[in-house]
Design a protein around this motif. Sequence first.
Motif, mmCIF file in Angstrom:
data_model
loop_
_atom_site.group_PDB
_atom_site.id
_atom_site.type_symbol
_atom_site.label_atom_id
_atom_site.label_comp_id
_atom_site.label_asym_id
_atom_site.label_seq_id
_atom_site.Cartn_x
_atom_site.Cartn_y
_atom_site.Cartn_z
ATOM 1 N N ARG A 174 0.835 -1.201 0.000
ATOM 2 C CA ARG A 174 0.000 0.000 0.000
ATOM 3 C C ARG A 174 0.871 1.253 0.000
ATOM 4 O O ARG A 174 0.786 2.076 -0.897
ATOM 5 C CB ARG A 174 -0.933 -0.003 1.214
ATOM 6 N N ARG A 175 1.700 1.420 1.017
ATOM 7 C CA ARG A 175 2.614 2.559 1.097
ATOM 8 C C ARG A 175 4.027 2.025 1.267
ATOM 9 O O ARG A 175 4.259 1.085 2.038
ATOM 10 C CB ARG A 175 2.273 3.494 2.263
ATOM 11 N N ILE A 176 4.973 2.657 0.552
ATOM 12 C CA ILE A 176 6.378 2.280 0.628
ATOM 13 C C ILE A 176 7.168 3.511 1.041
ATOM 14 O O ILE A 176 7.087 4.562 0.389
ATOM 15 C CB ILE A 176 6.889 1.735 -0.715
ATOM 16 N N ILE A 177 7.914 3.386 2.117
ATOM 17 C CA ILE A 177 8.687 4.493 2.691
ATOM 18 C C ILE A 177 10.152 4.084 2.679
ATOM 19 O O ILE A 177 10.494 2.941 2.998
ATOM 20 C CB ILE A 177 8.229 4.784 4.127
ATOM 21 N N GLY A 178 11.028 5.015 2.324
ATOM 22 C CA GLY A 178 12.448 4.708 2.287
ATOM 23 C C GLY A 178 13.283 5.742 3.010
ATOM 24 O O GLY A 178 12.896 6.912 3.106
ATOM 25 N N SER A 179 14.433 5.304 3.497
ATOM 26 C CA SER A 179 15.430 6.233 4.019
ATOM 27 C C SER A 179 16.630 6.216 3.087
ATOM 28 O O SER A 179 16.920 5.209 2.436
ATOM 29 C CB SER A 179 15.866 5.852 5.435
ATOM 30 N N ALA A 180 17.334 7.360 3.023
ATOM 31 C CA ALA A 180 18.518 7.475 2.188
ATOM 32 C C ALA A 180 19.460 8.486 2.826
ATOM 33 O O ALA A 180 19.132 9.086 3.852
ATOM 34 C CB ALA A 180 18.137 7.888 0.772
ATOM 35 N N GLY A 181 20.628 8.668 2.200
ATOM 36 C CA GLY A 181 21.659 9.475 2.830
ATOM 37 C C GLY A 181 21.845 10.872 2.279
ATOM 38 O O GLY A 181 22.802 11.555 2.641
ATOM 39 N N SER A 182 20.953 11.330 1.409
ATOM 40 C CA SER A 182 21.066 12.688 0.887
ATOM 41 C C SER A 182 19.712 13.160 0.380
ATOM 42 O O SER A 182 18.829 12.349 0.070
ATOM 43 C CB SER A 182 22.084 12.754 -0.259
ATOM 44 N N ALA A 183 19.586 14.470 0.254
ATOM 45 C CA ALA A 183 18.338 15.038 -0.265
ATOM 46 C C ALA A 183 18.112 14.611 -1.714
ATOM 47 O O ALA A 183 16.974 14.367 -2.129
ATOM 48 C CB ALA A 183 18.383 16.559 -0.156
ATOM 49 N N ALA A 184 19.199 14.498 -2.490
ATOM 50 C CA ALA A 184 19.065 14.076 -3.887
ATOM 51 C C ALA A 184 18.522 12.652 -3.978
ATOM 52 O O ALA A 184 17.687 12.349 -4.840
ATOM 53 C CB ALA A 184 20.407 14.184 -4.598
#
Length: 337
Positions: A174-184
């Motif tokens: 349904r919803r997929i949320i991610g974390s990453a290491g930069s705004a780009a």
Amino acid sequence: MTANTAHAVHQTARPTGFPTAAEFTIASFPVPEPGPGTALVENLLLSVDPYHRGLMDGGKDGFALNTPLEGRSVGRVIASRDPGLAEGDLVFHREGWRTHALVTLGTAGTRKLRGHDGVPLEAYLSILGGTGLTAYAALTRTAALREGEDLFVSAAAGGVGTATGRIARLLGARRIIGSAGSAAKVRHLTGNLGFDAAFDYHDGPVGEQLAAAAPDGIDVYVDNVGGGHLEGAIDVLREYGRIAWVGAISTYNGDRSPAAPRNLFEIVHKSLRLEGVLVRNHTNLQEELEDFLVPHLRSGLIDTDTTVVQGFDRTVDAFLGMLRGDNLGKMLVRLDS
């Protein structure tokens, strides 16, 4: 580099913390001749992966110094004395980080590629390779993601992370949320990969940012980072949530034994399930993975999601760049033709 000379990356010293180029060298040797039951493969694409960092510390299962390093690769058979492999066959094998390798079908993961029309070669080391297989096993077997459930993926802009997002969407998340290491990278996740929400983990505690992105909680967490990400996800997981723990990038250049999350008892309180994912335990899913994804690759609904570095002599550069997070998707090296 001449036609009769092969080349391999050797590790010459053990890294202390983050590796440096000075701890590697490129060795040259004559192109080997295949013996009975073996085939000579000229490599076309090499994979550089986070797990290589742990093997570089040595130990029982680690890399030996001053010998060719191991890695996933796709190559073409140029001479064969293996009855199962013919000249011209494309193969997947684990004798990478070198220009040429001797392989035997069915040994050490060596298999002939099915060669799907309309599927680029990069797919076999990304969405159809170890990263895609890891994501598929994590979602369909370990976490048993069900249609309509909400998912959080850490290191979501990397190889396993992008594959997890792609596959989860096809499975009906349904919803997929991610974390990453930069705004780009956050913009890439939501703008190009179809994530519903994403955040830069440098911007504040993971648990707080995840709770803001998923105020009603999540059902599944695919963990590529460990540490504070795991602690934050435990806080936000709903009752009977599942954690598929793939990797712990946060510890790869330091302590290999991260402290347990301070909220670990919540696993009991919420009846959560946490299980590790080792891709070598799921190789039986390879054909299932390809049958599931190839139609979507052909239609253009999904992409290979790769960052490709050109030239064998840049293999170490690609590896160090992957550890720094320079890549979007899977980091690969394409050898000069």
